[in-house]
Design a protein around this motif. Structure first.
Motif, PDB file in Angstrom:
ATOM      1  N   GLN A  93      40.067  36.948  37.148  1.00 30.83           N
ATOM      2  CA  GLN A  93      40.262  38.112  38.132  1.00 30.83           C
ATOM      3  C   GLN A  93      38.982  37.882  39.207  1.00 30.83           C
ATOM      4  O   GLN A  93      37.819  37.292  38.840  1.00 30.83           O
ATOM      5  CB  GLN A  93      39.894  39.524  37.129  1.00 30.83           C
ATOM      6  N   GLN A  94      39.178  38.385  40.196  1.00 28.93           N
ATOM      7  CA  GLN A  94      38.282  38.232  41.413  1.00 28.93           C
ATOM      8  C   GLN A  94      37.178  39.436  41.318  1.00 28.93           C
ATOM      9  O   GLN A  94      37.865  40.724  41.419  1.00 28.93           O
ATOM     10  CB  GLN A  94      38.955  38.268  42.849  1.00 28.93           C
ATOM     11  N   ARG A  95      35.979  39.330  40.974  1.00 31.82           N
ATOM     12  CA  ARG A  95      34.879  40.650  41.137  1.00 31.82           C
ATOM     13  C   ARG A  95      34.021  40.275  42.182  1.00 31.82           C
ATOM     14  O   ARG A  95      33.175  39.135  41.738  1.00 31.82           O
ATOM     15  CB  ARG A  95      34.593  40.970  39.975  1.00 31.82           C
ATOM     16  N   ASP A  96      33.717  40.977  43.006  1.00 30.77           N
ATOM     17  CA  ASP A  96      32.495  40.775  43.977  1.00 30.77           C
ATOM     18  C   ASP A  96      32.520  39.201  44.655  1.00 30.77           C
ATOM     19  O   ASP A  96      31.865  38.555  44.880  1.00 30.77           O
ATOM     20  CB  ASP A  96      31.257  40.840  43.409  1.00 30.77           C
ATOM     21  N   LYS A  98      33.771  36.596  43.340  1.00 32.98           N
ATOM     22  CA  LYS A  98      33.686  35.336  42.290  1.00 32.98           C
ATOM     23  C   LYS A  98      34.802  35.632  41.168  1.00 32.98           C
ATOM     24  O   LYS A  98      35.278  36.750  40.862  1.00 32.98           O
ATOM     25  CB  LYS A  98      32.414  35.641  41.440  1.00 32.98           C
ATOM     26  N   THR A  99      35.344  34.280  40.628  1.00 31.84           N
ATOM     27  CA  THR A  99      36.270  34.598  39.578  1.00 31.84           C
ATOM     28  C   THR A  99      35.584  34.645  38.276  1.00 31.84           C
ATOM     29  O   THR A  99      34.592  34.017  38.011  1.00 31.84           O
ATOM     30  CB  THR A  99      36.920  32.971  39.776  1.00 31.84           C
ATOM     31  N   VAL A 100      36.056  35.588  37.474  1.00 32.30           N
ATOM     32  CA  VAL A 100      35.515  36.069  36.269  1.00 32.30           C
ATOM     33  C   VAL A 100      36.689  35.819  35.375  1.00 32.30           C
ATOM     34  O   VAL A 100      37.951  36.131  35.410  1.00 32.30           O
ATOM     35  CB  VAL A 100      35.269  37.661  36.321  1.00 32.30           C
ATOM     36  N   HIS A 118      47.052  39.259  40.075  1.00 28.79           N
ATOM     37  CA  HIS A 118      46.038  38.641  39.103  1.00 28.79           C
ATOM     38  C   HIS A 118      46.439  37.081  39.023  1.00 28.79           C
ATOM     39  O   HIS A 118      47.602  36.601  39.726  1.00 28.79           O
ATOM     40  CB  HIS A 118      46.279  39.163  37.778  1.00 28.79           C
TER      41      HIS A 118
END
Length: 159
Positions: A93-96, A98-100, A118
């Protein structure tokens, strides 16, 4: 006799270094993955993009399955799954920006479902050459037709 003993030891050490280098060259954990992105549909469209994938045996791939559509989609190919070794599958998932990684799966994979908005990453190594013509999405649309019936099919060629 002393000279030939020393030569034999030197040859053994040299052979060990050369064969060790050959083993390291085939170490899949040291390969940089080749990234290949597949779009699983887009708003209003049921299709794989690209529709045909070309891969090579013995190379590590990170197959990024990205679903930017409003519907869930399957990436299913029983033939393809029989021709690859799966290192792992990660749900991301993209968060801020970045890929998490949210989850990781190991073992044989035949079908991956990716929800709207997703992505999943399938880390794999093709181990057999061939052509998989059974790539499809069998999720049913509102009209009862499978996404594959609406054009969401594809082909994977491994050389």
């Amino acid at each position: 006799m002393f000279v030939s003993y020393r030569a034999a030891i030197g040859a053994s050490v040299l052979f060990g270094l050369v064969s060790g280098a050959a083993i390291a060259a085939g170490d899949l954990s040291r390969q940089t993955p080749i990234e290949v992105t597949v779009a699983l549909g887009s708003p209003g469209k049921h299709e794989f993009a690209p529709k045909q994938l070309k891969l090579e045996t013995g190379k590590l791939y990170k197959l990024i399955l990205r679903n930017d559509s409003n519907d869930p989609h399957y990436f299913t190919s029983h033939a393809f799954s029989a021709m690859v070794w799966t290192r792992k599958v990660q749900v991301t998932q993209q968060r801020d920006g970045k890929t998490v990684t949210l989850a990781e799966f190991k073992g044989a994979m035949r079908e991956i479902e990716v929800y709207p908005g997703h992505s999943a990453e399938w880390w794999l190594v093709p181990v057999a050459a061939g052509r998989a013509t059974d790539l499809r999405c069998d999720i049913k649309a509102a009209d009862g037709k499978a996404h594959a019936d609406l054009g969401m099919t594809g082909e994977i060629v491994i050389e």
